[in-house]
Design an enzyme around this catalytic site. Structure first.
Site, PDB file in Angstrom:
ATOM      1  N   ILE A 220      28.193  63.697 -41.603  1.00  0.00           N
ATOM      2  CA  ILE A 220      28.330  62.631 -40.597  1.00  0.00           C
ATOM      3  C   ILE A 220      27.074  62.482 -39.746  1.00  0.00           C
ATOM      4  CG2 ILE A 220      29.726  61.786 -38.661  1.00  0.00           C
ATOM      5  CD1 ILE A 220      31.352  61.950 -41.242  1.00  0.00           C
TER       6      ILE A 220
ATOM      7  N   ARG B 163      22.254  58.312 -33.503  1.00  0.00           N
ATOM      8  CA  ARG B 163      23.501  57.678 -33.036  1.00  0.00           C
ATOM      9  C   ARG B 163      23.301  56.234 -32.590  1.00  0.00           C
ATOM     10  NH1 ARG B 163      26.963  61.881 -29.811  1.00  0.00           N
ATOM     11  NH2 ARG B 163      28.672  60.607 -30.620  1.00  0.00           N
ATOM     12  N   PRO B 164      22.905  55.376 -33.499  1.00  0.00           N
ATOM     13  CA  PRO B 164      22.720  53.954 -33.178  1.00  0.00           C
ATOM     14  C   PRO B 164      24.053  53.283 -32.830  1.00  0.00           C
ATOM     15  CG  PRO B 164      22.620  54.305 -35.532  1.00  0.00           C
ATOM     16  CD  PRO B 164      22.700  55.661 -34.921  1.00  0.00           C
ATOM     17  N   ILE B 165      23.994  52.058 -32.338  1.00  0.00           N
ATOM     18  CA  ILE B 165      25.242  51.314 -32.056  1.00  0.00           C
ATOM     19  C   ILE B 165      25.266  49.994 -32.823  1.00  0.00           C
ATOM     20  CG2 ILE B 165      25.590  52.351 -29.762  1.00  0.00           C
ATOM     21  CD1 ILE B 165      24.514  49.615 -28.632  1.00  0.00           C
ATOM     22  N   ASP B 166      24.489  49.915 -33.912  1.00  0.00           N
ATOM     23  CA  ASP B 166      24.419  48.653 -34.669  1.00  0.00           C
ATOM     24  C   ASP B 166      25.787  48.205 -35.175  1.00  0.00           C
ATOM     25  OD1 ASP B 166      24.095  51.058 -36.219  1.00  0.00           O
ATOM     26  OD2 ASP B 166      23.798  49.782 -37.967  1.00  0.00           O
ATOM     27  N   LEU B 167      26.636  49.139 -35.561  1.00  0.00           N
ATOM     28  CA  LEU B 167      27.961  48.746 -36.085  1.00  0.00           C
ATOM     29  C   LEU B 167      28.843  48.178 -34.981  1.00  0.00           C
ATOM     30  CD1 LEU B 167      28.630  51.751 -38.484  1.00  0.00           C
ATOM     31  CD2 LEU B 167      27.665  49.513 -39.031  1.00  0.00           C
TER      32      LEU B 167
ATOM     33  N   ARG C 188      27.114  58.942 -23.602  1.00  0.00           N
ATOM     34  CA  ARG C 188      27.032  57.878 -24.611  1.00  0.00           C
ATOM     35  C   ARG C 188      28.328  57.102 -24.709  1.00  0.00           C
ATOM     36  NH1 ARG C 188      24.230  57.630 -28.289  1.00  0.00           N
ATOM     37  NH2 ARG C 188      25.862  56.760 -29.597  1.00  0.00           N
TER      38      ARG C 188
ATOM     39  N   ARG D 234      31.795  69.605 -20.674  1.00  0.00           N
ATOM     40  CA  ARG D 234      32.039  68.220 -21.097  1.00  0.00           C
ATOM     41  C   ARG D 234      33.284  68.130 -21.976  1.00  0.00           C
ATOM     42  NH1 ARG D 234      26.748  64.973 -22.687  1.00  0.00           N
ATOM     43  NH2 ARG D 234      28.407  63.422 -22.671  1.00  0.00           N
TER      44      ARG D 234
ATOM     45  N   CYS E 168      20.931  61.576 -29.109  1.00  0.00           N
ATOM     46  CA  CYS E 168      21.335  62.832 -28.447  1.00  0.00           C
ATOM     47  C   CYS E 168      20.955  63.977 -29.388  1.00  0.00           C
ATOM     48  CB  CYS E 168      22.823  62.830 -28.131  1.00  0.00           C
ATOM     49  SG  CYS E 168      23.832  63.106 -29.572  1.00  0.00           S
TER      50      CYS E 168
ATOM     51  N   ASP F  46      33.373  67.530 -35.810  1.00  0.00           N
ATOM     52  CA  ASP F  46      33.417  68.219 -34.511  1.00  0.00           C
ATOM     53  C   ASP F  46      33.924  69.646 -34.636  1.00  0.00           C
ATOM     54  OD1 ASP F  46      34.398  65.323 -32.529  1.00  0.00           O
ATOM     55  OD2 ASP F  46      32.508  65.928 -33.430  1.00  0.00           O
TER      56      ASP F  46
ATOM     57  N   LYS G 213      39.688  64.929 -25.239  1.00  0.00           N
ATOM     58  CA  LYS G 213      38.512  64.261 -24.653  1.00  0.00           C
ATOM     59  C   LYS G 213      38.239  62.944 -25.369  1.00  0.00           C
ATOM     60  CE  LYS G 213      34.235  65.445 -26.050  1.00  0.00           C
ATOM     61  NZ  LYS G 213      33.398  64.325 -26.519  1.00  0.00           N
ATOM     62  N   ASN G 214      38.233  62.976 -26.703  1.00  0.00           N
ATOM     63  CA  ASN G 214      37.801  61.790 -27.458  1.00  0.00           C
ATOM     64  C   ASN G 214      38.867  60.715 -27.519  1.00  0.00           C
ATOM     65  OD1 ASN G 214      35.369  62.937 -27.711  1.00  0.00           O
ATOM     66  ND2 ASN G 214      35.608  63.549 -29.866  1.00  0.00           N
TER      67      ASN G 214
HETATM   68  C1  EPZ Z   1      32.890  59.920 -32.008  1.00  0.00           C
HETATM   69  O1  EPZ Z   1      31.505  59.650 -31.850  1.00  0.00           O
HETATM   70  C2  EPZ Z   1      33.160  61.190 -31.221  1.00  0.00           C
HETATM   71  N1  EPZ Z   1      32.887  60.958 -29.799  1.00  0.00           N
HETATM   72  C3  EPZ Z   1      32.285  62.328 -31.735  1.00  0.00           C
HETATM   73  O2  EPZ Z   1      32.629  63.501 -31.014  1.00  0.00           O
HETATM   74  C4  EPZ Z   1      32.600  62.544 -33.209  1.00  0.00           C
HETATM   75  O3  EPZ Z   1      31.750  63.546 -33.732  1.00  0.00           O
HETATM   76  C5  EPZ Z   1      32.391  61.235 -33.981  1.00  0.00           C
HETATM   77  O4  EPZ Z   1      33.185  60.182 -33.393  1.00  0.00           O
HETATM   78  C6  EPZ Z   1      32.782  61.363 -35.446  1.00  0.00           C
HETATM   79  O5  EPZ Z   1      34.132  61.720 -35.539  1.00  0.00           O
HETATM   80  C7  EPZ Z   1      33.815  60.313 -29.042  1.00  0.00           C
HETATM   81  O6  EPZ Z   1      34.866  59.920 -29.531  1.00  0.00           O
HETATM   82  C8  EPZ Z   1      33.483  60.121 -27.599  1.00  0.00           C
HETATM   83  P1  EPZ Z   1      30.775  57.521 -35.121  1.00  0.00           P
HETATM   84  P2  EPZ Z   1      30.902  58.236 -32.380  1.00  0.00           P
HETATM   85  O7  EPZ Z   1      30.465  56.166 -34.653  1.00  0.00           O
HETATM   86  O8  EPZ Z   1      31.916  57.176 -32.213  1.00  0.00           O
HETATM   87  C9  EPZ Z   1      26.813  56.402 -37.462  1.00  0.00           C
HETATM   88  C10 EPZ Z   1      32.226  65.478 -29.806  1.00  0.00           C
HETATM   89  O9  EPZ Z   1      31.615  66.533 -30.037  1.00  0.00           O
HETATM   90  N2  EPZ Z   1      26.844  55.161 -36.677  1.00  0.00           N
HETATM   91  O10 EPZ Z   1      32.071  57.758 -35.851  1.00  0.00           O
HETATM   92  O11 EPZ Z   1      29.590  58.045 -31.732  1.00  0.00           O
HETATM   93  C11 EPZ Z   1      26.556  57.623 -36.582  1.00  0.00           C
HETATM   94  O12 EPZ Z   1      25.170  57.798 -36.381  1.00  0.00           O
HETATM   95  C12 EPZ Z   1      31.621  64.150 -30.203  1.00  0.00           C
HETATM   96  O13 EPZ Z   1      33.357  65.422 -29.245  1.00  0.00           O
HETATM   97  C13 EPZ Z   1      25.932  54.142 -36.997  1.00  0.00           C
HETATM   98  O14 EPZ Z   1      25.111  54.285 -37.898  1.00  0.00           O
HETATM   99  O15 EPZ Z   1      30.694  58.554 -33.909  1.00  0.00           O
HETATM  100  C14 EPZ Z   1      27.169  58.738 -37.390  1.00  0.00           C
HETATM  101  O16 EPZ Z   1      26.249  59.129 -38.390  1.00  0.00           O
HETATM  102  C15 EPZ Z   1      30.280  64.307 -30.903  1.00  0.00           C
HETATM  103  N3  EPZ Z   1      25.974  52.994 -36.280  1.00  0.00           N
HETATM  104  C16 EPZ Z   1      28.363  58.069 -38.070  1.00  0.00           C
HETATM  105  O17 EPZ Z   1      28.118  56.654 -38.004  1.00  0.00           O
HETATM  106  C17 EPZ Z   1      26.888  52.791 -35.275  1.00  0.00           C
HETATM  107  O18 EPZ Z   1      26.900  51.708 -34.669  1.00  0.00           O
HETATM  108  C18 EPZ Z   1      29.701  58.331 -37.382  1.00  0.00           C
HETATM  109  O19 EPZ Z   1      29.538  58.051 -36.017  1.00  0.00           O
HETATM  110  C19 EPZ Z   1      27.802  53.827 -34.970  1.00  0.00           C
HETATM  111  C20 EPZ Z   1      27.769  55.000 -35.688  1.00  0.00           C
END
Ligand code: EPZ
Length: 427
Positions: A335, A128-132, A99, A405, A123, A313, A22-23
């Site tokens: 995480i 889960r911000p998108i600032d990065l 998302r 999902r 969620c 996950d 999926k991911n």
């Molecule tokens: C991906 O989510 C996966 N989803 C998640 O899987 C997975 O848990 C996660 O990576 C970690 O491996 C998909 O690939 C669709 P991150 P993502 O950005 O990209 C923080 C599942 O169950 N962060 O690596 O959203 C965030 O809040 C799902 O299959 C910021 O602060 O995860 C988290 O604490 C759930 N700012 C950490 O980083 C940002 O701009 C890691 O998040 C982005 C993230």
């Protein structure tokens, strides 16, 4: 709403064919936006999120053609063609449902010079911000504007320049968005502290297959030399390592033996190591991984980490298995800030779990008993299914749309290895 009904106590034994990840699928699909030529993705899992992403791409003007039966276990292929992008706006009602829609931001910006995406809400597992994502795209030359619940990214000269960015926190999605933007930049980009998940490697391999210039694949330092244009190609999605780990825990919690066909051990060594520590027999068979549990699991201590560490996950699924382990286990979720939503429901099934902030202590062994339980997110749902497989009596997992999902044909795959499980259509 449908539910999953399970009569617990059966030892599972047999083969499970692993589906596409999926991911990975959710970051490969938006790559169609990067070229006007057809992109064909094979081994696509039949998942609600994949369908939702296809609908989002259709909204943007991407045509999608699916080959392979809608049901059944033959692998599915989708050909996507973005030769005439009709809109650069990803609407709120689609982004709020999934998302991962934010992953159209980078490729759309790269191809069209602008992109507007509704801000995804938080969620169940966290803010889960998108600032990065936004900081990285700015470093590559984009101008970012946030207004009225939307983020708009623009390339001032019509095409982003490329640039360097060092991620303060490892982020899978932000790395993916930055990669899909950098491949069509006018210059070179470098990403430092980039995510190294196998799904990122899958994305890089697809992009290179489309003509992108990427060095450092698999490392945390990615060097991308932008090209004028990318071409289409055919590519198969990698197998789902989280599905593998989830069914491995099903073997562990029921004392079974399951052959996980298509699994790639080298992509999930932190998971297999944890399962070996828990006393499961793990055999790399060449065709996949055979997992056998001929005694109750032993307790383990695990902390979730970015790859190659233990995957967040997999935390909920491992916790379910540890409820029947012979001793006290310790889990730490580093995480996401709220990823223990499965704990209250597991407790209702007889589990003994203490949560202190990001840490959880699981006391075992406990005889789990069946109950009607409510899922809150994808992996929490799976941990309740696993608990139901081992519980005495009947378990009904409600809100099964969470499971749909991320797990393809869950009840078929588990029935085939001896589980008494069925999907019941709700009111
Ligand atoms: C991906 O989510 C996966 N989803 C998640 O899987 C997975 O848990 C996660 O990576 C970690 O491996 C998909 O690939 C669709 P991150 P993502 O950005 O990209 C923080 C599942 O169950 N962060 O690596 O959203 C965030 O809040 C799902 O299959 C910021 O602060 O995860 C988290 O604490 C759930 N700012 C950490 O980083 C940002 O701009 C890691 O998040 C982005 C993230």
């Amino acid at each position: 709403m449908d539910s999953i009904w399970i009569q617990g106590g059966k030892r599972l034994d047999g083969d499970i064919q692993i589906s596409g990840a999926k991911n990975s699928a959710l970051t490969l699909l938006p790559c169609a936006l990067l070229t006007e030529e057809p992109l064909t993705l094979g081994n696509l899992p039949r998942l609600a999120d994949v369908d939702s992403f296809g609908h989002l791409l259709n909204e943007l003007g991407v045509s999608t053609k699916v080959a392979g039966a809608r049901r059944g276990n033959a692998s599915r292929k989708m050909t996507l063609t973005a030769d005439d992008i009709a809109s650069t706006v990803a609407p709120y009602d689609m982004v709020r449902k999934m998302r991962a829609s934010i992953l159209v931001l980078g490729p759309m910006l790269a191809r069209m010079g602008e992109a507007t995406v509704s801000l995804p809400g938080g969620c169940a597992i966290g803010d889960r911000p998108i600032d990065l994502h936004l900081r990285a795209l700015e470093a590559l030359g984009a101008e970012i504007e946030i207004a009225a619940g939307f983020v708009k990214a623009t390339a001032p000269k019509g095409r982003i320049s490329g640039g360097d960015y060092s991620f303060p926190v490892v982020s899978v999605g932000a790395t993916e968005n930055a990669l899909m933007a950098a491949v069509l930049a006018t210059g070179r980009s470098q990403l430092f502290n980039a995510a190294r998940e196998p799904e990122i490697v899958d994305l890089c391999n697809l992009l290179v297959g489309m003509g992108a210039g990427i060095d450092g694949i698999g490392s945390s330092h990615l060097i991308i030399d932008g090209v004028e244009a990318l071409h289409g190609c055919s590519y198969d999605v990698m197998p789902d390592r989280i599905e593998v780990g989830s069914y491995a825990c099903a073997a562990g919690i029921t004392g079974g033996s399951i052959n996980l066909i298509g699994a790639r051990p080298e992509e999930m060594l932190a998971t297999t190591n944890a399962l070996v520590q828990a006393g499961l027999a793990i055999e790399f068979t060449g065709a996949g991984i055979r997992v056998t549990a001929d005694r109750p699991p032993k307790p383990v201590s695990v902390s979730t980490q970015p790859y190659p560490g233990f995957a967040t996950d997999m935390q909920a699924q491992l916790m379910a298995m540890l409820c029947v382990a012979e001793g006290q286990s310790f889990l730490e979720e580093t995480i996401f800030e709220n990823r223990y939503m499965h704990v209250p429901e597991l407790r209702r099934m007889g589990a003994e779990i203490e949560v202190h902030g990001r840490s959880a202590i699981v006391q075992g062994p406990r005889q789990l008993t069946g109950a009607q339980v409510m899922a809150t997110d994808l992996r929490a749902s799976m941990s309740l299914v696993l608990a139901g497989l081992a519980a005495e009596g009947e378990t009904e997992v409600l809100r099964v749309y969470h499971l749909d999902r991320g797990y393809e044909r869950l009840e078929d795959k588990l029935s085939a290895v001896g589980a008494t499980i069925e999907r019941r259509s709700g009111s």
